[in-house]
Every structure is written in structure tokens, then in C-alpha cells.
Design an enzyme around this catalytic site. Structure first.
Site, PDB file in Angstrom:
ATOM      1  N   CYS A  59      -2.099  -2.767   7.607  1.00 26.95           N
ATOM      2  CA  CYS A  59      -1.966  -3.678   6.471  1.00 26.95           C
ATOM      3  C   CYS A  59      -0.679  -4.503   6.504  1.00 26.95           C
ATOM      4  O   CYS A  59      -0.678  -5.666   6.112  1.00 26.95           O
ATOM      5  CB  CYS A  59      -2.150  -2.911   5.172  1.00 26.95           C
TER       6      CYS A  59
ATOM      7  N   ASP B 232      -4.573  -0.871  -1.785  1.00 28.67           N
ATOM      8  CA  ASP B 232      -5.857  -0.740  -1.112  1.00 28.67           C
ATOM      9  C   ASP B 232      -6.811  -0.146  -2.154  1.00 28.67           C
ATOM     10  O   ASP B 232      -6.465   0.844  -2.810  1.00 28.67           O
ATOM     11  CB  ASP B 232      -5.664   0.235   0.083  1.00 28.67           C
TER      12      ASP B 232
ATOM     13  N   ASP C 120       0.787  -1.247   0.000  1.00 26.30           N
ATOM     14  CA  ASP C 120       0.000   0.000   0.000  1.00 26.30           C
ATOM     15  C   ASP C 120       0.819   1.298   0.000  1.00 26.30           C
ATOM     16  O   ASP C 120       0.495   2.235   0.741  1.00 26.30           O
ATOM     17  CB  ASP C 120      -0.939   0.007   1.211  1.00 26.30           C
TER      18      ASP C 120
ATOM     19  N   LYS D 266      -7.031  -5.055  -2.927  1.00 21.41           N
ATOM     20  CA  LYS D 266      -7.762  -5.604  -1.773  1.00 21.41           C
ATOM     21  C   LYS D 266      -8.684  -4.548  -1.197  1.00 21.41           C
ATOM     22  O   LYS D 266      -8.470  -3.349  -1.395  1.00 21.41           O
ATOM     23  CB  LYS D 266      -6.765  -6.098  -0.720  1.00 21.41           C
TER      24      LYS D 266
ATOM     25  N   HIS E 211     -10.544   6.926   1.723  1.00 22.71           N
ATOM     26  CA  HIS E 211      -9.193   6.778   1.178  1.00 22.71           C
ATOM     27  C   HIS E 211      -9.178   5.684   0.120  1.00 22.71           C
ATOM     28  O   HIS E 211     -10.025   4.793   0.118  1.00 22.71           O
ATOM     29  CB  HIS E 211      -8.195   6.419   2.301  1.00 22.71           C
TER      30      HIS E 211
ATOM     31  N   HIS F  66     -10.740   0.616  -2.504  1.00 28.27           N
ATOM     32  CA  HIS F  66     -12.099   0.627  -1.960  1.00 28.27           C
ATOM     33  C   HIS F  66     -13.132   1.212  -2.919  1.00 28.27           C
ATOM     34  O   HIS F  66     -12.827   2.096  -3.714  1.00 28.27           O
ATOM     35  CB  HIS F  66     -12.132   1.450  -0.670  1.00 28.27           C
TER      36      HIS F  66
HETATM   37  C1  VGL Z   1      -4.587   0.712   5.751  1.00 27.87           C
HETATM   38  C2  VGL Z   1      -6.126   1.632   7.172  1.00 27.87           C
HETATM   39  C3  VGL Z   1      -7.101   1.517   6.216  1.00 27.87           C
HETATM   40  C4  VGL Z   1      -3.169   0.285   5.530  1.00 27.87           C
HETATM   41  C5  VGL Z   1      -5.544   0.581   4.792  1.00 27.87           C
HETATM   42  O1  VGL Z   1      -2.712   0.240   4.375  1.00 27.87           O
HETATM   43  O2  VGL Z   1      -2.493   0.002   6.546  1.00 27.87           O
HETATM   44  N1  VGL Z   1      -4.874   1.226   6.947  1.00 27.87           N
HETATM   45  N2  VGL Z   1      -6.802   0.990   5.029  1.00 27.87           N
HETATM   46 ZN    ZN Z   2      -8.253   0.916   3.501  1.00 27.20          ZN
END
Ligand code: VGL
Ligand code: ZN
Length: 238
Positions: free
Chosen positions: A185, A80, A42, A140, A115, A82
Site C-alpha cells: 500500500c 484498508d 493502513d 479503500k 484482513h 474490505h
Molecule cells: C496491504 C496487502 C493487502 C497493505 C493491504 O496495507 O499494504 N497489503 N492489503
Molecule cells: Zn487489503
């Protein structure tokens, strides 16, 4: 069972014969081999300075990861990814604010600022990453009602991303994890890697954490308990 002295003597013989250990610790350093893979978690604009869920000093991991990646034949990255109105967004829960938690069907969920929405600039991987050989990008968190910190298994504890099967099919058994964020993550990915039977290292200086409500210390404790090895980038033989 060979005792410790015999093992040390055996190692000496191998060194004299010029046989390098296939993998493991050589001269106090970890040597990489064909079964080693760097998993870059990420490193996306939303988690970098100026992003909607900026991790403090998140950008500092980029040069460390770029340098590390030069030593790896195999690199896999995650993103990430979403939906709009994702269940992990505080904005999807009237009256709730970012960093509060709620109980969902699959358990406790931390609520985040919006995000990494699919297709947005915030969801893009950092343009400063320089890892041309990266062979796979796993997305993901793309199911609207389920979060996924882990690159292996979604937060419902059962939906797989397919990563474990991929790594096993490619005979990549030693996983080195780097990226953002250490306490979410990265940690969830490393612990799932252990569950799936992989030898797992987290490269601390190639990661940064969010650290909300004690999450960073807890993540390191949980990872240690799961048998994740905590190392520094300098521990890997160049
Ligand atoms: C993450 C919070 C929400 C991460 C992803 O990449 O650690 N943290 N989504
Ligand atoms: Zn996230």
C-alpha cells in the site's frame, strides 16, 4: 540558465537577507511548509503484531509516525476496508492459499489472509496512533471485486478514491508517505502520487514491509524509477 555557482551564490544572498527557502532542503534537511501533507497508510490492527496479516515489526512505525505528525499541519490517513468474501482473500478462491497469486480481470492479484473487514476490530486504526489533527481518513478496497493498495486509484487502474482531487483542492502538493506495508500500500500510493504530479517522499523508517517473493526490493526499485524520494524521518527539519 543560471549555472551552479550562480545558484549557490543566490542561495547565499537569500540566507544573508534572512529569507528562508519556502520549501525544500535547508541545511541538508527537508523543511515542511503549508503544501506538505503526511499520508499515514493502513496502520490498522490486522497489520500489527497479532493481526491476521501482521507485518513484521509493524508496531515500530507508530512512535515514529506520532513524532513525525507533530511537524505536520496536514495529515491524511488511510484504512484498508474490505467486504467479507473480498476478491483479495485467499478464502474466496477454493484451493488457493494466502500469498499465492491469481489472474483477475485487472491483472495479477496476490491472495491474502482475510484482513481489514469493514467494521471489525482488525480494521480499526491502531489505538496507539496519536494524531488528533488528522483531517481525512480515506477508506479503500471496499469494492468486493477490486482490490486497492493505492490510496489514489483502485487495482483496476481507473476507479479513483477521490484523494488526488482532495489534495489538489487543498493545495497540498508535497506528500510524505509513512505506514504499512512498504511494498504494497505504501509503494502503490507513492507511485500513484507521482503519476498524479505530486512531489513524493517515502519515509523509510516510518514504514515496514511484508516482503513476499522479492516484493520489497522490487517496490524500492519501482519507486526510485518513478521519482519517489526515499528519506529517513531524521532528514526532516524538526
Ligand atoms: C496491504 C496487502 C493487502 C497493505 C493491504 O496495507 O499494504 N497489503 N492489503
Ligand atoms: Zn487489503
Amino acid at each position: 540558465m543560471r549555472d551552479r555557482r550562480q545558484i549557490i551564490a543566490g542561495m547565499g544572498a537569500a540566507a544573508v537577507a534572512g529569507i528562508a527557502p519556502r520549501a525544500g532542503y535547508a541545511a541538508g534537511k527537508i523543511t515542511l511548509d503549508d503544501s506538505s501533507v503526511l499520508l499515514v497508510i493502513d496502520v490498522q490492527n490486522c497489520f500489527l503484531p497479532g493481526g491476521s496479516l501482521a507485518v513484521k515489526d509493524g508496531d515500530k512505525v507508530v512512535p515514529v509516525i506520532n513524532r513525525l505528525a507533530k511537524g505536520f499541519t496536514n495529515v491524511v490517513m488511510t484504512q484498508d476496508w474490505h467486504t467479507t468474501g473480498h476478491v483479495s482473500f485467499a478464502s474466496s478462491h477454493p484451493g488457493k492459499k494466502p500469498f499465492e497469486t491469481i489472474d483477475l480481470k485487472y491483472g495479477k492479484q496476490v491472495l491474502w489472509p482475510d484482513h481489514c473487514v469493514q467494521g471489525t476490530d482488525g480494521a480499526s486504526l491502531s489505538k496507539d496512533l496519536s494524531i488528533p489533527q488528522a483531517e481525512l481518513i480515506i477508506r479503500k478496497g471496499f469494492h468486493k471485486d477490486v482490490d486497492s493498495y493505492s490510496a489514489f486509484t483502485e487495482a483496476d487502474g481507473k476507479t479513483t478514491t477521490g484523494l488526488s482531487s482532495y489534495l489538489k483542492a487543498r493545495k497540498l502538493h508535497r506528500i510524505f508517505v509513512a505506514g504499512l506495508a512498504t511494498d504494497f500500500c505504501v509503494a502503490w500510493t507513492a507511485m500513484d502520487a507521482r503519476k498524479a504530479g505530486f512531489e513524493t517522499y517515502v519515509i523509510e523508517d516510518a514504514c515496514r514491509g511484508i516482503d513476499t517473493q522479492g516484493s520489497l526490493a522490487k517496490a524500492w526499485a519501482d519507486m526510485a524509477k518513478a521519482g519517489v524520494k526515499r528519506i529517513q524521518s531524521g532528514d526532516i527539519a524538526a
